[in-house]
Design a protein around this motif. Structure first.
Motif, PDB file in Angstrom:
ATOM      1  N   TRP A 203       0.856  -1.076   0.022  1.00  0.00           N
ATOM      2  CA  TRP A 203       0.309   0.049  -0.031  1.00  0.00           C
ATOM      3  C   TRP A 203       1.145   1.560   0.123  1.00  0.00           C
ATOM      4  N   LEU A 204       0.202   1.954  -0.387  1.00  0.00           N
ATOM      5  CA  LEU A 204       0.671   4.205  -0.837  1.00  0.00           C
ATOM      6  C   LEU A 204      -0.107   4.345  -0.284  1.00  0.00           C
ATOM      7  N   GLU A 205       0.251   5.130   1.116  1.00  0.00           N
ATOM      8  CA  GLU A 205      -0.545   6.363   1.370  1.00  0.00           C
ATOM      9  C   GLU A 205      -0.611   7.420   1.723  1.00  0.00           C
ATOM     10  N   HIS A 206      -0.777   9.171   1.936  1.00  0.00           N
ATOM     11  CA  HIS A 206       0.098  10.054   1.738  1.00  0.00           C
ATOM     12  C   HIS A 206      -1.094  11.119   2.051  1.00  0.00           C
ATOM     13  N   HIS A 207      -0.722  11.696   3.290  1.00  0.00           N
ATOM     14  CA  HIS A 207      -1.608  12.555   3.998  1.00  0.00           C
ATOM     15  C   HIS A 207      -1.238  14.066   3.191  1.00  0.00           C
ATOM     16  N   GLU A 208      -2.185  14.731   2.990  1.00  0.00           N
ATOM     17  CA  GLU A 208      -1.240  16.146   2.341  1.00  0.00           C
ATOM     18  C   GLU A 208      -2.625  17.093   2.674  1.00  0.00           C
ATOM     19  N   VAL A 209      -2.170  18.536   2.756  1.00  0.00           N
ATOM     20  CA  VAL A 209      -2.921  19.454   3.350  1.00  0.00           C
ATOM     21  C   VAL A 209      -3.149  20.650   2.511  1.00  0.00           C
ATOM     22  N   ALA A 210      -4.501  20.848   1.591  1.00  0.00           N
ATOM     23  CA  ALA A 210      -4.264  22.112   1.006  1.00  0.00           C
ATOM     24  C   ALA A 210      -4.545  23.716   1.778  1.00  0.00           C
ATOM     25  N   PRO A 211      -2.993  24.589   0.811  1.00  0.00           N
ATOM     26  CA  PRO A 211      -3.007  25.725   1.769  1.00  0.00           C
ATOM     27  C   PRO A 211      -3.936  26.611   0.452  1.00  0.00           C
ATOM     28  N   ASP A 212      -4.989  26.553   0.091  1.00  0.00           N
ATOM     29  CA  ASP A 212      -6.200  27.798   0.345  1.00  0.00           C
ATOM     30  C   ASP A 212      -6.902  27.341   1.834  1.00  0.00           C
ATOM     31  N   VAL A 213      -7.493  29.105   1.541  1.00  0.00           N
ATOM     32  CA  VAL A 213      -8.328  28.243   3.349  1.00  0.00           C
ATOM     33  C   VAL A 213     -10.342  29.047   2.498  1.00  0.00           C
ATOM     34  N   HIS A 214     -11.266  28.591   3.195  1.00  0.00           N
ATOM     35  CA  HIS A 214     -12.105  28.485   2.444  1.00  0.00           C
ATOM     36  C   HIS A 214     -13.090  29.147   3.538  1.00  0.00           C
ATOM     37  N   THR A 330     -13.567  35.539  11.983  1.00  0.00           N
ATOM     38  CA  THR A 330     -13.050  34.758  10.805  1.00  0.00           C
ATOM     39  C   THR A 330     -13.733  33.762  10.636  1.00  0.00           C
ATOM     40  N   HIS A 331     -13.956  32.356  10.475  1.00  0.00           N
ATOM     41  CA  HIS A 331     -14.335  30.894  10.474  1.00  0.00           C
ATOM     42  C   HIS A 331     -13.923  30.540   8.875  1.00  0.00           C
ATOM     43  N   GLY A 332     -12.298  30.545   8.970  1.00  0.00           N
ATOM     44  CA  GLY A 332     -11.784  29.803   7.837  1.00  0.00           C
ATOM     45  C   GLY A 332     -11.227  28.180   7.882  1.00  0.00           C
ATOM     46  N   TYR A 333     -11.423  27.248   7.237  1.00  0.00           N
ATOM     47  CA  TYR A 333     -11.099  26.356   7.252  1.00  0.00           C
ATOM     48  C   TYR A 333      -9.695  26.489   5.949  1.00  0.00           C
ATOM     49  N   CYS A 334      -8.890  25.212   5.971  1.00  0.00           N
ATOM     50  CA  CYS A 334      -8.444  24.076   5.256  1.00  0.00           C
ATOM     51  C   CYS A 334      -8.954  22.594   4.651  1.00  0.00           C
ATOM     52  N   ASN A 335      -8.691  22.343   3.607  1.00  0.00           N
ATOM     53  CA  ASN A 335      -9.058  20.547   3.172  1.00  0.00           C
ATOM     54  C   ASN A 335      -7.505  19.812   3.348  1.00  0.00           C
ATOM     55  N   LEU A 336      -7.911  18.822   4.106  1.00  0.00           N
ATOM     56  CA  LEU A 336      -6.800  17.766   3.760  1.00  0.00           C
ATOM     57  C   LEU A 336      -7.309  16.286   3.685  1.00  0.00           C
ATOM     58  N   THR A 337      -6.236  15.831   2.602  1.00  0.00           N
ATOM     59  CA  THR A 337      -7.315  14.618   2.077  1.00  0.00           C
ATOM     60  C   THR A 337      -6.369  13.597   2.636  1.00  0.00           C
ATOM     61  N   ILE A 338      -6.629  12.065   2.624  1.00  0.00           N
ATOM     62  CA  ILE A 338      -5.708  11.128   2.779  1.00  0.00           C
ATOM     63  C   ILE A 338      -6.085  10.343   2.295  1.00  0.00           C
ATOM     64  N   VAL A 339      -5.166   9.588   1.142  1.00  0.00           N
ATOM     65  CA  VAL A 339      -5.321   8.819   0.178  1.00  0.00           C
ATOM     66  C   VAL A 339      -4.613   7.752   0.111  1.00  0.00           C
ATOM     67  N   TYR A 340      -5.027   6.739   0.006  1.00  0.00           N
ATOM     68  CA  TYR A 340      -4.203   5.399   0.079  1.00  0.00           C
ATOM     69  C   TYR A 340      -4.586   4.810  -0.990  1.00  0.00           C
ATOM     70  N   GLY A 341      -3.647   3.837  -1.951  1.00  0.00           N
ATOM     71  CA  GLY A 341      -3.764   2.787  -2.824  1.00  0.00           C
ATOM     72  C   GLY A 341      -3.420   1.372  -2.450  1.00  0.00           C
ATOM     73  N   GLN A 342      -3.719   0.484  -3.169  1.00  0.00           N
ATOM     74  CA  GLN A 342      -2.355  -0.843  -2.990  1.00  0.00           C
ATOM     75  C   GLN A 342      -2.292  -1.067  -4.713  1.00  0.00           C
ATOM     76  N   LYS A 343      -0.904  -1.583  -4.377  1.00  0.00           N
ATOM     77  CA  LYS A 343      -0.332  -2.799  -5.631  1.00  0.00           C
ATOM     78  C   LYS A 343      -0.761  -4.025  -6.369  1.00  0.00           C
ATOM     79  N   PRO A 344      -1.417  -3.817  -7.257  1.00  0.00           N
ATOM     80  CA  PRO A 344      -2.484  -5.331  -7.762  1.00  0.00           C
ATOM     81  C   PRO A 344      -1.420  -6.271  -7.327  1.00  0.00           C
ATOM     82  N   LEU A 345      -2.329  -7.703  -6.967  1.00  0.00           N
ATOM     83  CA  LEU A 345      -1.676  -8.595  -6.836  1.00  0.00           C
ATOM     84  C   LEU A 345      -1.121  -9.069  -7.848  1.00  0.00           C
ATOM     85  N   ASP A 346      -1.551  -8.940  -8.969  1.00  0.00           N
ATOM     86  CA  ASP A 346      -1.030  -9.563  -9.960  1.00  0.00           C
ATOM     87  C   ASP A 346       0.071  -8.721 -10.693  1.00  0.00           C
ATOM     88  N   ALA A 347       0.745  -7.332 -10.335  1.00  0.00           N
ATOM     89  CA  ALA A 347       1.338  -6.248 -11.278  1.00  0.00           C
ATOM     90  C   ALA A 347       2.919  -7.342 -10.611  1.00  0.00           C
TER      91      ALA A 347
END
Length: 347
Positions: A203-214, A330-347
């Motif tokens: 598995w590959l897992e990546h956590h990232e925050v976007a810098p733009d404030v909403h 001021t009630h700002g927030y940023c978006n954060l994503t956590i994404v994981y994916g798997q290398k196929p078993l037959d790769a």
């Protein structure tokens, strides 16, 4: 302010020591009460990974901050004590967000090899090594700023993850990345190297925050200090060919490389204790500290080196941001994503 690269003894700082829902609905405003090779010690294979030597303890000093000297300029954030403390603060923030979990991917119960790309202070690598004593854990970074005393199954290497990786293909159970905005010109190539290094089923897992404030109530406008923050970071990143929109593209890039079972979870990270929900209020407190303490380090080189602001102009803008952090309207927030994916078993 002019910069220079000088040599300094390697600094080894000790590590210092929300659960927002995916696609969270409108956040109710409450009372604001707040003013981190399959490594083998005996592997003699040729590697681009360097040892901790004088060449990697030469640092750039600029605008009162210290930056890495190895491959000078490749990474735009400092590696001084202040920024390292921010990294550890972010680690604690993520533990709160994820309920003390270090990752979310369904990796095997007894992983054998784990890689932490851009390990920084090494705090995530150390924690995962303690949690999985079956695994050999390696953390890579451009700077030798990790602790000297670590678990016996954990080690750190100086390496540039934007170059071809030299880890044994098909050897990793988990490759982890977190908060690497602006680190690479080609993220799909980095993910491709991770894909190559993973075992089939790994598995590959990546956590990232976007810098733009909403905001959902219009309290963050495009002309406000928070509104300008994201625009300036995006502009500087685009100018040097290093996108800061990573959080919005991670899932797509993983799938393009060939990962399957890709799961994306989105969070809204409030800036401050303004949400009514107690959990969001706690997360907002930590995210505000992470943002406010780290903003100068994250943006100083972008503003002065890339956008050609002078030091005084940059500090004036940081002053505007500090005022925005204190503004309870001021009630700002940023978006954060956590994404994981798997290398196929037959790769």
């Amino acid at each position: 302010m002019a910069s220079e690269v000088v040599q300094e003894p390697t600094s080894i700082p000790a590590p210092l020591a929300a659960a927002a829902e995916a696609e969270a609905p409108l956040m109710e405003v409450g009372t604001d009460n707040d003013n981190d090779s399959a490594f083998d010690p005996d592997d003699g294979a040729a590697s681009d990974t360097t040892s901790l030597s004088s060449s990697v303890s030469k640092y750039r000093f600029e605008n009162g901050r210290r930056y890495h000297g190895y491959k000078d300029g490749l990474y735009m954030q400092p590696n001084d004590e202040q920024q390292l403390s921010v990294q550890d603060l972010g680690h604690h923030m993520m533990l709160i967000l994820l309920g003390d979990k270090l990752y979310t991917a369904p990796i095997v119960n007894k992983p054998q090899r784990i890689l932490d790309v851009g390990t920084g202070t090494g705090i995530w690598a150390i924690d995962i090594a303690d949690q999985h004593d079956s695994a050999q854990v390696v953390g890579t970074d451009l700077s030798p700023v990790q602790p000297e005393f670590v678990p016996p199954n954990c080690k750190f290497e100086i390496d540039d993850a934007s170059s071809m990786w030299t880890f044994t293909p098909g050897s990793m159970d988990l490759v982890f990345m977190r908060f690497l905005l602006g680190s690479f010109t080609n993220w799909t190539e980095v993910y491709r190297e991770a894909f190559k290094s993973l075992k089939p089923g790994g598995w590959l897992e990546h956590h990232e925050v976007a810098p733009d404030v909403h905001s959902e109530d219009g309290s963050v406008t495009s002309s406000s200090a928070f509104g300008r923050w994201g625009a300036l970071v995006f502009e500087a990143g685009d100018k040097i060919g290093r996108t800061y929109r990573t959080a919005y593209n991670t899932k797509k890039w993983m799938e393009e490389v060939g990962f399957v079972n890709v799961v994306e979870t989105k969070y809204r990270m409030p800036i401050g204790r303004w949400p009514a929900d107690p959990k969001l209020k706690e997360i907002g407190m930590w995210f505000r500290a992470y943002f406010e303490d780290g903003m100068e380090g994250y943006a100083m080189a972008l503003l002065t080196r890339v956008l050609e602001w002078d030091y005084i102009e940059a500090q004036a803008y940081f002053g505007q941001l500090r005022a925005a952090f204190k503004d309870k309207k001021t009630h700002g927030y940023c978006n954060l994503t956590i994404v994981y994916g798997q290398k196929p078993l037959d790769a």
